[in-house]
Design a protein around this motif. Structure first.
Motif, PDB file in Angstrom:
ATOM      1  N   LEU A  87      11.355  -6.096  -2.998  1.00 49.43           N
ATOM      2  CA  LEU A  87      10.144  -5.195  -2.662  1.00 49.43           C
ATOM      3  C   LEU A  87       9.946  -4.243  -3.882  1.00 49.43           C
ATOM      4  CD1 LEU A  87       7.648  -5.206  -0.940  1.00 49.43           C
ATOM      5  CD2 LEU A  87       8.813  -3.342   0.345  1.00 49.43           C
ATOM      6  N   VAL A  88       8.844  -4.677  -4.656  1.00 52.76           N
ATOM      7  CA  VAL A  88       8.480  -4.236  -6.046  1.00 52.76           C
ATOM      8  C   VAL A  88       7.033  -3.457  -5.726  1.00 52.76           C
ATOM      9  CG1 VAL A  88       8.258  -4.277  -8.285  1.00 52.76           C
ATOM     10  CG2 VAL A  88       9.937  -5.860  -7.030  1.00 52.76           C
ATOM     11  N   GLY A  89       7.082  -2.233  -6.114  1.00 56.65           N
ATOM     12  CA  GLY A  89       5.960  -1.259  -6.084  1.00 56.65           C
ATOM     13  C   GLY A  89       5.463  -0.817  -7.324  1.00 56.65           C
ATOM     14  N   HIS A  90       4.335  -0.952  -7.863  1.00 55.57           N
ATOM     15  CA  HIS A  90       3.674  -0.186  -9.085  1.00 55.57           C
ATOM     16  C   HIS A  90       3.007   1.140  -8.618  1.00 55.57           C
ATOM     17  CE1 HIS A  90       0.676   0.384 -12.319  1.00 55.57           C
ATOM     18  NE2 HIS A  90       1.758   0.848 -13.082  1.00 55.57           N
ATOM     19  N   SER A  91       3.201   2.187  -9.360  1.00 53.33           N
ATOM     20  CA  SER A  91       2.356   3.478  -9.095  1.00 53.33           C
ATOM     21  C   SER A  91       2.293   3.775  -7.784  1.00 53.33           C
ATOM     22  CB  SER A  91       0.940   3.232  -9.705  1.00 53.33           C
ATOM     23  OG  SER A  91       0.225   4.361  -9.909  1.00 53.33           O
ATOM     24  N   TYR A  92       1.087   3.887  -7.072  1.00 56.35           N
ATOM     25  CA  TYR A  92       0.718   4.355  -5.789  1.00 56.35           C
ATOM     26  C   TYR A  92       1.446   3.112  -4.986  1.00 56.35           C
ATOM     27  CZ  TYR A  92      -1.814   4.079  -1.073  1.00 56.35           C
ATOM     28  OH  TYR A  92      -2.214   3.897  -0.031  1.00 56.35           O
ATOM     29  N   GLY A  93       1.804   1.839  -5.529  1.00 60.05           N
ATOM     30  CA  GLY A  93       2.452   0.987  -4.526  1.00 60.05           C
ATOM     31  C   GLY A  93       3.772   1.398  -4.243  1.00 60.05           C
ATOM     32  N   GLY A  94       4.281   2.414  -5.074  1.00 61.83           N
ATOM     33  CA  GLY A  94       5.491   2.742  -4.508  1.00 61.83           C
ATOM     34  C   GLY A  94       5.682   3.639  -3.322  1.00 61.83           C
ATOM     35  N   SER A  95       4.584   4.304  -3.126  1.00 61.92           N
ATOM     36  CA  SER A  95       4.502   5.195  -1.826  1.00 61.92           C
ATOM     37  C   SER A  95       4.294   4.057  -0.706  1.00 61.92           C
ATOM     38  CB  SER A  95       3.111   6.139  -1.960  1.00 61.92           C
ATOM     39  OG  SER A  95       3.251   6.863  -2.937  1.00 61.92           O
ATOM     40  N   ILE A  97       5.625   0.788  -0.591  1.00 62.92           N
ATOM     41  CA  ILE A  97       6.805   0.214  -0.168  1.00 62.92           C
ATOM     42  C   ILE A  97       7.639   0.915   0.595  1.00 62.92           C
ATOM     43  CG2 ILE A  97       6.471  -1.519  -2.297  1.00 62.92           C
ATOM     44  CD1 ILE A  97       8.776  -0.366  -3.695  1.00 62.92           C
ATOM     45  N   SER A  98       7.799   2.256  -0.175  1.00 57.38           N
ATOM     46  CA  SER A  98       8.742   3.224   0.609  1.00 57.38           C
ATOM     47  C   SER A  98       8.677   3.205   2.132  1.00 57.38           C
ATOM     48  CB  SER A  98       8.568   4.712   0.038  1.00 57.38           C
ATOM     49  OG  SER A  98       8.866   4.653  -1.497  1.00 57.38           O
ATOM     50  N   LEU A  99       7.535   3.021   2.451  1.00 57.04           N
ATOM     51  CA  LEU A  99       7.097   3.052   4.119  1.00 57.04           C
ATOM     52  C   LEU A  99       7.204   1.608   4.409  1.00 57.04           C
ATOM     53  CD1 LEU A  99       4.510   5.669   4.899  1.00 57.04           C
ATOM     54  CD2 LEU A  99       6.906   5.746   4.846  1.00 57.04           C
ATOM     55  N   ALA A 100       6.538   0.694   4.026  1.00 59.70           N
ATOM     56  CA  ALA A 100       6.660  -0.695   4.384  1.00 59.70           C
ATOM     57  C   ALA A 100       7.942  -1.333   4.630  1.00 59.70           C
ATOM     58  CB  ALA A 100       5.882  -1.736   3.268  1.00 59.70           C
ATOM     59  N   ALA A 101       9.069  -1.157   3.898  1.00 53.39           N
ATOM     60  CA  ALA A 101      10.412  -1.646   3.905  1.00 53.39           C
ATOM     61  C   ALA A 101      11.005  -1.282   5.174  1.00 53.39           C
ATOM     62  CB  ALA A 101      11.220  -1.498   2.725  1.00 53.39           C
ATOM     63  N   SER A 102      10.838  -0.015   5.935  1.00 54.17           N
ATOM     64  CA  SER A 102      11.559   0.431   7.095  1.00 54.17           C
ATOM     65  C   SER A 102      11.343  -0.750   8.115  1.00 54.17           C
ATOM     66  CB  SER A 102      10.657   1.791   7.453  1.00 54.17           C
ATOM     67  OG  SER A 102      11.086   2.646   6.442  1.00 54.17           O
ATOM     68  N   GLY A 103      12.544  -1.189   8.741  1.00 55.96           N
ATOM     69  CA  GLY A 103      12.482  -2.124   9.863  1.00 55.96           C
ATOM     70  C   GLY A 103      12.570  -3.357   9.378  1.00 55.96           C
ATOM     71  N   HIS A 104      12.636  -3.452   8.188  1.00 57.23           N
ATOM     72  CA  HIS A 104      12.970  -5.005   7.801  1.00 57.23           C
ATOM     73  C   HIS A 104      14.278  -5.182   7.192  1.00 57.23           C
ATOM     74  CE1 HIS A 104       8.783  -6.188   8.293  1.00 57.23           C
ATOM     75  NE2 HIS A 104       8.326  -5.000   7.923  1.00 57.23           N
ATOM     76  N   ALA A 105      15.429  -5.647   7.777  1.00 62.43           N
ATOM     77  CA  ALA A 105      16.540  -5.834   7.410  1.00 62.43           C
ATOM     78  C   ALA A 105      16.753  -6.597   6.362  1.00 62.43           C
ATOM     79  CB  ALA A 105      17.612  -6.304   8.726  1.00 62.43           C
ATOM     80  N   ASN A 106      15.853  -7.827   6.068  1.00 60.29           N
ATOM     81  CA  ASN A 106      16.142  -8.402   5.089  1.00 60.29           C
ATOM     82  C   ASN A 106      15.549  -7.946   3.720  1.00 60.29           C
ATOM     83  OD1 ASN A 106      13.564  -8.666   6.029  1.00 60.29           O
ATOM     84  ND2 ASN A 106      13.240 -10.937   5.159  1.00 60.29           N
ATOM     85  N   VAL A 107      14.944  -6.815   3.639  1.00 62.85           N
ATOM     86  CA  VAL A 107      14.781  -6.210   2.154  1.00 62.85           C
ATOM     87  C   VAL A 107      15.980  -5.453   1.696  1.00 62.85           C
ATOM     88  CG1 VAL A 107      13.365  -4.243   1.172  1.00 62.85           C
ATOM     89  CG2 VAL A 107      12.383  -5.534   2.942  1.00 62.85           C
ATOM     90  N   LYS A 108      16.467  -6.214   0.675  1.00 65.97           N
ATOM     91  CA  LYS A 108      17.707  -5.783   0.189  1.00 65.97           C
ATOM     92  C   LYS A 108      17.682  -4.983  -0.901  1.00 65.97           C
ATOM     93  CE  LYS A 108      19.999  -8.602  -2.576  1.00 65.97           C
ATOM     94  NZ  LYS A 108      20.762  -9.522  -3.246  1.00 65.97           N
ATOM     95  N   ALA A 109      16.489  -4.821  -1.651  1.00 65.66           N
ATOM     96  CA  ALA A 109      16.409  -3.790  -2.606  1.00 65.66           C
ATOM     97  C   ALA A 109      14.893  -3.436  -2.791  1.00 65.66           C
ATOM     98  CB  ALA A 109      16.705  -4.488  -4.024  1.00 65.66           C
ATOM     99  N   LEU A 110      14.851  -2.324  -3.268  1.00 68.06           N
ATOM    100  CA  LEU A 110      13.519  -1.501  -3.836  1.00 68.06           C
ATOM    101  C   LEU A 110      13.543  -1.408  -5.550  1.00 68.06           C
ATOM    102  CD1 LEU A 110      12.959   1.205  -0.835  1.00 68.06           C
ATOM    103  CD2 LEU A 110      11.931  -1.287  -1.112  1.00 68.06           C
ATOM    104  N   VAL A 111      12.254  -1.813  -5.882  1.00 67.67           N
ATOM    105  CA  VAL A 111      12.257  -1.750  -7.464  1.00 67.67           C
ATOM    106  C   VAL A 111      10.959  -1.017  -7.622  1.00 67.67           C
ATOM    107  CG1 VAL A 111      12.231  -2.636  -9.717  1.00 67.67           C
ATOM    108  CG2 VAL A 111      13.499  -3.590  -8.008  1.00 67.67           C
ATOM    109  N   TYR A 112      10.928   0.139  -8.264  1.00 67.52           N
ATOM    110  CA  TYR A 112       9.911   1.108  -8.458  1.00 67.52           C
ATOM    111  C   TYR A 112       9.413   1.020 -10.063  1.00 67.52           C
ATOM    112  CZ  TYR A 112      10.958   3.330  -3.939  1.00 67.52           C
ATOM    113  OH  TYR A 112      10.923   3.425  -2.844  1.00 67.52           O
ATOM    114  N   VAL A 113       8.140   0.551 -10.136  1.00 70.21           N
ATOM    115  CA  VAL A 113       7.741   0.191 -11.618  1.00 70.21           C
ATOM    116  C   VAL A 113       6.643   1.523 -11.868  1.00 70.21           C
ATOM    117  CG1 VAL A 113       6.590  -1.400 -13.145  1.00 70.21           C
ATOM    118  CG2 VAL A 113       8.305  -2.001 -11.354  1.00 70.21           C
ATOM    119  N   SER A 114       7.014   2.521 -12.740  1.00 73.84           N
ATOM    120  CA  SER A 114       5.943   3.436 -12.957  1.00 73.84           C
ATOM    121  C   SER A 114       5.364   4.190 -11.594  1.00 73.84           C
ATOM    122  CB  SER A 114       5.058   3.102 -13.975  1.00 73.84           C
ATOM    123  OG  SER A 114       5.491   2.847 -15.021  1.00 73.84           O
TER     124      SER A 114
END
Length: 259
Positions: A87-95, A97-114
């Motif tokens: 799961l990758v988020g840019h700018s405000y998208g980082g905020s 993805i920081s919440l959206a990934a919770s509860g999803h065991a198949n999200v293996k990594a978060l990538v923050y782009v600026s």
């Protein structure tokens, strides 16, 4: 004859089984979430590289209405994906993805782009002002008032290039300025909840010439989130994924293949 046919069938099944045993696992799905004043097309260069390298990609349309409501929307997309996810988020998208990934065991990594990586109770506006360097406030157009309550924010068209995408060709920046999607003013001041980066490995990439989020703030958030690997692109603006898609895609693939 029947014994011969049966023997061939057994041998074929054994050969197929051995091939499957050595088959490469399916690559994770890359879900890209854009930020404020942008849209999914901002990922075009990154998508081309990822798809060429065999990754399935979804560039989600972030509503930009509020951190929690946007996260719930992205979470619904994640729920439709059975494979592992980066799961990758840019700018405000980082905020988001920081919440959206919770509860999803198949999200293996978060990538923050600026991107923002807020802790519980923090806001995008607060993190932008935590360190000096952001000039976004003075580049915003007067708020567009919405029916009822609330307002939308845009970057001034004549300031968009220098503020948001200084290292992008002028003609391309003009198109981006015309296509920019507004963010609800309240979204930038909405406090985040408990972040997924506390439990999911994360990676960071940003430019050292970002005028929206101070590079010092981005470095702070990367260190706090225990980034597995952080890439700082020299001279890159806030839209590092547009101006430098190769290192962004490379970091996403690094996250996708990490153990």
């Amino acid at each position: 004859m029947n014994k011969l046919i049966a023997g061939i069938a057994v041998a074929a099944a054994a050969l197929l089984g051995s091939r499957q045993a050595f088959a490469q696992p399916a690559k994770p799905t890359i879900v890209l979430v854009h930020g404020a004043f942008a849209d999914s097309s901002s990922w075009n260069g990154v998508i081309e590289i990822l798809e060429k390298d065999g990754y399935p990609v979804i560039a989600a349309a972030d509503p930009l209405r509020g951190v929690r409501s946007d996260a719930d929307y992205i979470s619904s997309i994640l729920s439709s994906i059975a494979s592992p996810i980066v799961l990758v988020g840019h700018s405000y998208g980082g905020s988001v993805i920081s919440l959206a990934a919770s509860g999803h065991a198949n999200v293996k990594a978060l990538v923050y782009v600026s991107a923002f990586a807020p802790d519980a109770g923090e806001t995008a506006a607060g993190l932008s002002g935590k360190f000096p360097g952001s000039t976004l406030g003075s580049a915003l157009a007067p708020p567009v008032m919405l029916p009822g309550d609330g307002a939308d924010l845009y970057v001034q068209r004549d300031r968009f290039h220098e503020q948001f995408a200084a290292d992008v060709p002028a003609a391309q920046a003009r198109l981006m300025a015309a296509e920019q999607r507004p963010i609800a003013q309240a979204a930038l001041n909405e406090a985040s909840g408990e972040p997924a980066w506390r439990t999911i490995p994360c990676w960071f990439v940003y430019g050292d010439a970002d005028r929206n989020i101070p590079p010092q703030a981005l470095a702070f958030m990367a260190q706090r989130a225990r980034s597995r690997h952080t890439v700082v692109v020299k001279g890159a603006s806030h839209v590092v994924m547009v101006s430098h898609p190769a290192p962004v895609a490379a970091l996403i693939e690094r996250a996708a293949t990490a153990q």
